[in-house]
Design a protein around this motif. Sequence first.
Motif, PDB file in Angstrom:
ATOM      1  N   TRP A  34       0.805  -1.214   0.000  1.00 19.17           N
ATOM      2  CA  TRP A  34       0.000   0.000   0.000  1.00 19.17           C
ATOM      3  C   TRP A  34       0.844   1.272   0.000  1.00 19.17           C
ATOM      4  O   TRP A  34       0.429   2.293  -0.563  1.00 19.17           O
TER       5      TRP A  34
ATOM      6  N   ALA B  43       0.593   4.102  -2.824  1.00 22.43           N
ATOM      7  CA  ALA B  43       0.478   5.514  -2.461  1.00 22.43           C
ATOM      8  C   ALA B  43       1.560   6.352  -3.142  1.00 22.43           C
ATOM      9  O   ALA B  43       1.277   7.438  -3.671  1.00 22.43           O
TER      10      ALA B  43
ATOM     11  N   TRP C 206      -5.359   6.775   7.852  1.00 21.61           N
ATOM     12  CA  TRP C 206      -4.932   7.363   6.572  1.00 21.61           C
ATOM     13  C   TRP C 206      -6.089   8.112   5.913  1.00 21.61           C
ATOM     14  O   TRP C 206      -5.917   9.226   5.423  1.00 21.61           O
TER      15      TRP C 206
END
Length: 205
Positions: free
Chosen positions: A63, A67, A130
């Motif tokens: 992830w 990102a 997040w």
Amino acid sequence: MELHEALLQISTIRRQLARTEQFRGYRAAPVALSGLLAIGAGGLQALWIADPFQHLGLYLTLWIAVALLSLAICLGDVWWRYRNSAGMLRRETTRLAIAQFAPCLVAGALLTVVLVQSVPDAAWMLPGLWAILFSMGLFASWRLLPRTIFGVAAWYLASGLWALSQGSSLSAMTPWTMPLLFGVGQLLTAAALLPSESERHGDAA
């Protein structure tokens, strides 16, 4: 001294004008692509990471890579448009928009490092945190963006709170949590940006 004061006044006026100008540097296509990357990464997680909490390093690698790639795509497009912009006001608006959004990204990166190193048992909270931090960045920037971005920011906040409410790694770190939070969120952002792009093309025509 008079020249210096005059330059300071001009700079202040330019910043004030930038605050009232709509920022058109974010484009729908790169943002939508970042949403599709998140959805695709959810499929990869389902195939390769059966238990994210037991393989936290792999989960974070996946992830964080998504990102960083999404950030590179979106900011690369903004930078290209910034370099090719001839207007000082447009450049000032670009700098202001980035300055308003950057703190949430820095906070997210630092929070990830601290949480993983100090409280790894709480790492299941990261997707929700997040999303909440991302919503704060959008709320901070929404006056420079299309008004519908406020609704997108509300989506990130609500979905982040939902992820936290799951209360365990098994529920909060499923393969479809991040696609739901950020995949859908980025597609909603792209949809919010499309009308302003159409207006810009209409004005150019």
